[in-house]
Structures are given as structure tokens and as C-alpha cells.
Write an enzyme that holds these catalytic residues in place. Structure first.
Site, mmCIF file in Angstrom:
data_model
loop_
_atom_site.group_PDB
_atom_site.id
_atom_site.type_symbol
_atom_site.label_atom_id
_atom_site.label_comp_id
_atom_site.label_asym_id
_atom_site.label_seq_id
_atom_site.Cartn_x
_atom_site.Cartn_y
_atom_site.Cartn_z
ATOM 1 N N ARG A 42 -0.584 -7.976 -3.053
ATOM 2 C CA ARG A 42 -0.997 -8.163 -4.447
ATOM 3 C C ARG A 42 -2.365 -7.523 -4.684
ATOM 4 O O ARG A 42 -3.263 -7.621 -3.840
ATOM 5 C CB ARG A 42 -1.017 -9.654 -4.811
ATOM 6 C CG ARG A 42 0.393 -10.234 -4.760
ATOM 7 C CD ARG A 42 0.521 -11.615 -5.341
ATOM 8 N NE ARG A 42 1.855 -12.121 -5.025
ATOM 9 C CZ ARG A 42 2.970 -11.828 -5.707
ATOM 10 N NH1 ARG A 42 2.895 -11.070 -6.785
ATOM 11 N NH2 ARG A 42 4.141 -12.304 -5.326
ATOM 12 N N ASP A 43 -2.485 -6.879 -5.851
ATOM 13 C CA ASP A 43 -3.747 -6.252 -6.207
ATOM 14 C C ASP A 43 -4.828 -7.320 -6.354
ATOM 15 O O ASP A 43 -4.599 -8.387 -6.932
ATOM 16 C CB ASP A 43 -3.596 -5.459 -7.517
ATOM 17 C CG ASP A 43 -4.727 -4.463 -7.715
ATOM 18 O OD1 ASP A 43 -4.482 -3.248 -7.625
ATOM 19 O OD2 ASP A 43 -5.874 -4.922 -7.960
ATOM 20 N N ILE A 44 -6.011 -7.031 -5.847
ATOM 21 C CA ILE A 44 -7.125 -7.987 -5.884
ATOM 22 C C ILE A 44 -7.643 -8.194 -7.312
ATOM 23 O O ILE A 44 -8.278 -9.209 -7.604
ATOM 24 C CB ILE A 44 -8.258 -7.495 -4.944
ATOM 25 C CG1 ILE A 44 -9.169 -8.631 -4.535
ATOM 26 C CG2 ILE A 44 -9.027 -6.338 -5.564
ATOM 27 C CD1 ILE A 44 -10.128 -8.250 -3.411
ATOM 28 N N ASN B 175 -1.866 6.723 -9.483
ATOM 29 C CA ASN B 175 -3.013 7.473 -9.979
ATOM 30 C C ASN B 175 -3.379 8.561 -8.967
ATOM 31 O O ASN B 175 -3.376 8.324 -7.752
ATOM 32 C CB ASN B 175 -4.204 6.534 -10.192
ATOM 33 C CG ASN B 175 -3.958 5.551 -11.319
ATOM 34 O OD1 ASN B 175 -3.419 5.910 -12.370
ATOM 35 N ND2 ASN B 175 -4.334 4.296 -11.121
ATOM 36 N N VAL C 210 -8.929 4.526 -4.477
ATOM 37 C CA VAL C 210 -8.684 4.389 -3.034
ATOM 38 C C VAL C 210 -7.866 5.596 -2.590
ATOM 39 O O VAL C 210 -6.771 5.841 -3.106
ATOM 40 C CB VAL C 210 -7.936 3.076 -2.717
ATOM 41 C CG1 VAL C 210 -7.650 2.988 -1.216
ATOM 42 C CG2 VAL C 210 -8.741 1.863 -3.190
ATOM 43 N N HIS D 180 -0.822 4.934 -3.089
ATOM 44 C CA HIS D 180 -0.357 3.584 -3.437
ATOM 45 C C HIS D 180 0.365 3.629 -4.764
ATOM 46 O O HIS D 180 -0.039 4.322 -5.688
ATOM 47 C CB HIS D 180 -1.505 2.580 -3.463
ATOM 48 C CG HIS D 180 -2.716 2.993 -4.237
ATOM 49 N ND1 HIS D 180 -3.621 3.914 -3.765
ATOM 50 C CD2 HIS D 180 -3.163 2.629 -5.456
ATOM 51 C CE1 HIS D 180 -4.586 4.087 -4.654
ATOM 52 N NE2 HIS D 180 -4.323 3.321 -5.699
ATOM 53 N N HIS E 260 1.433 1.331 -7.898
ATOM 54 C CA HIS E 260 1.218 0.052 -8.581
ATOM 55 C C HIS E 260 2.547 -0.400 -9.177
ATOM 56 O O HIS E 260 3.195 0.366 -9.920
ATOM 57 C CB HIS E 260 0.226 0.218 -9.745
ATOM 58 C CG HIS E 260 -1.166 0.622 -9.367
ATOM 59 N ND1 HIS E 260 -2.229 -0.263 -9.350
ATOM 60 C CD2 HIS E 260 -1.686 1.832 -9.025
ATOM 61 C CE1 HIS E 260 -3.339 0.377 -9.021
ATOM 62 N NE2 HIS E 260 -3.040 1.654 -8.819
HETATM 63 P P1 AMP Z 1 -6.370 3.069 -7.980
HETATM 64 O O1 AMP Z 1 -7.405 2.857 -9.040
HETATM 65 O O2 AMP Z 1 -5.069 3.598 -8.496
HETATM 66 O O3 AMP Z 1 -6.906 3.839 -6.792
HETATM 67 O O4 AMP Z 1 -6.008 1.597 -7.461
HETATM 68 C C1 AMP Z 1 -6.692 0.946 -6.451
HETATM 69 C C2 AMP Z 1 -6.350 -0.509 -6.602
HETATM 70 O O5 AMP Z 1 -6.653 -1.166 -5.397
HETATM 71 C C3 AMP Z 1 -7.118 -1.232 -7.713
HETATM 72 O O6 AMP Z 1 -6.196 -1.764 -8.660
HETATM 73 C C4 AMP Z 1 -7.886 -2.315 -6.954
HETATM 74 O O7 AMP Z 1 -7.976 -3.506 -7.681
HETATM 75 C C5 AMP Z 1 -7.064 -2.468 -5.705
HETATM 76 N N1 AMP Z 1 -7.771 -2.950 -4.528
HETATM 77 C C6 AMP Z 1 -8.926 -2.479 -4.013
HETATM 78 N N2 AMP Z 1 -9.259 -3.176 -2.903
HETATM 79 C C7 AMP Z 1 -8.268 -4.090 -2.714
HETATM 80 C C8 AMP Z 1 -8.035 -5.107 -1.745
HETATM 81 N N3 AMP Z 1 -8.882 -5.339 -0.735
HETATM 82 N N4 AMP Z 1 -6.923 -5.867 -1.862
HETATM 83 C C9 AMP Z 1 -6.061 -5.661 -2.879
HETATM 84 N N5 AMP Z 1 -6.228 -4.711 -3.821
HETATM 85 C C10 AMP Z 1 -7.322 -3.940 -3.753
#
Ligand code: AMP
Length: 115
Positions: free
Chosen positions: A30-32, A88, A97, A101, A103
């Protein structure tokens, strides 16, 4: 696996985040900072920086990510109401990141076009 990559560490258990799914290729958690009632991230367990780094050889990996997303949508009860898959790529898209990934977003009506 990249030593300094947070999603590598999550996908391979070095950071203890509950996984909602895992197999030999894919992990999901799950997204944080959730942007919808369901907001799950699906990642390859191997390090891939993002869409621009993909090659034809990654076809089975991409199929696994998408079919797993569909299965998780069914598990979350949003398969009928609908959901969105987002990848993205790069700064204008807001990629923060550098590990591929997907979403999985759902559980509410999602606006279009995205911001
Ligand atoms: P993006 O902006 O597409 O690179 O998405 C990166 C996503 O990773 C964001 O929605 C963040 O909220 C999520 N994220 C970053 N660190 C963590 C973590 N430790 N656990 C879960 N989600 C994370």
C-alpha cells in the site's frame, strides 16, 4: 537489486512493509500517502528504473504486473466500480522513485484529465 533503492528493499523484505502480494517477479504494497481508498503500488522485485529502461524482454514482467493489478482490484472489491493504473515516467509526470511501479487507484471516482 540496487543498494540505495527503497522499493528494492521493500520488495525483497529488507524494509518490513506489509506486502499485499508477492511472487518471484512482483511485489505489491500500500502506498504510504494514499490518493484514493485503494492505492497499491506494484513493483518488479528486480531493479528496473522505469518505463524508459524497458526492453522487449520485459514483456512477461509487464504482463505479470498488469494481471496482478487486475487480481488485486478484484480482491479490493473495485473491479466492477473501476480503477486506474498509472505509471509515472520522469519529472513532468511526477516520478519520485526510480524503480518501476504501477499505481493501482480506486474506490472513488477519479477525475480526468489527471492533474
Ligand atoms: P511516483 O511519484 O509515481 O514515483 O510514486 C512514488 C510513490 O511511492 C508515491 O505515491 C509515494 O507516496 C510512494 N512511497 C514512497 N515511499 C514509500 C514507502 N516507504 N512505502 C510506500 N509507499 C511509498
Amino acid at each position: 537489486m540496487a543498494d540505495d533503492c527503497i522499493f528494492c528493499k521493500i520488495a525483497n523484505g529488507q524494509i518490513p512493509v506489509p506486502l499485499v502480494y508477492q511472487d518471484e517477479r512482483v511485489a505489491a504494497f500500500r502506498d504510504i500517502n494514499p490518493q484514493a481508498p485503494t492505492h497499491i503500488l506494484l513493483v518488479p522485485r528486480a531493479h528496473v528504473t522505469g518505463v524508459p529502461a524497458l526492453t522487449d524482454a520485459d514483456g512477461p514482467l509487464l504482463a505479470a504486473l498488469l494481471t496482478t493489478a487486475a487480481a488485486l482490484a478484484r480482491q479490493e472489491g473495485i473491479a466492477e466500480s473501476g480503477y486506474r493504473l498509472v505509471i509515472n515516467a520522469g519529472p513532468d509526470a511526477g516520478q519520485t522513485v526510480d524503480h518501476l511501479h504501477v499505481h493501482l487507484l480506486g474506490g472513488r471516482a477519479l477525475g480526468w484529465p489527471p492533474g
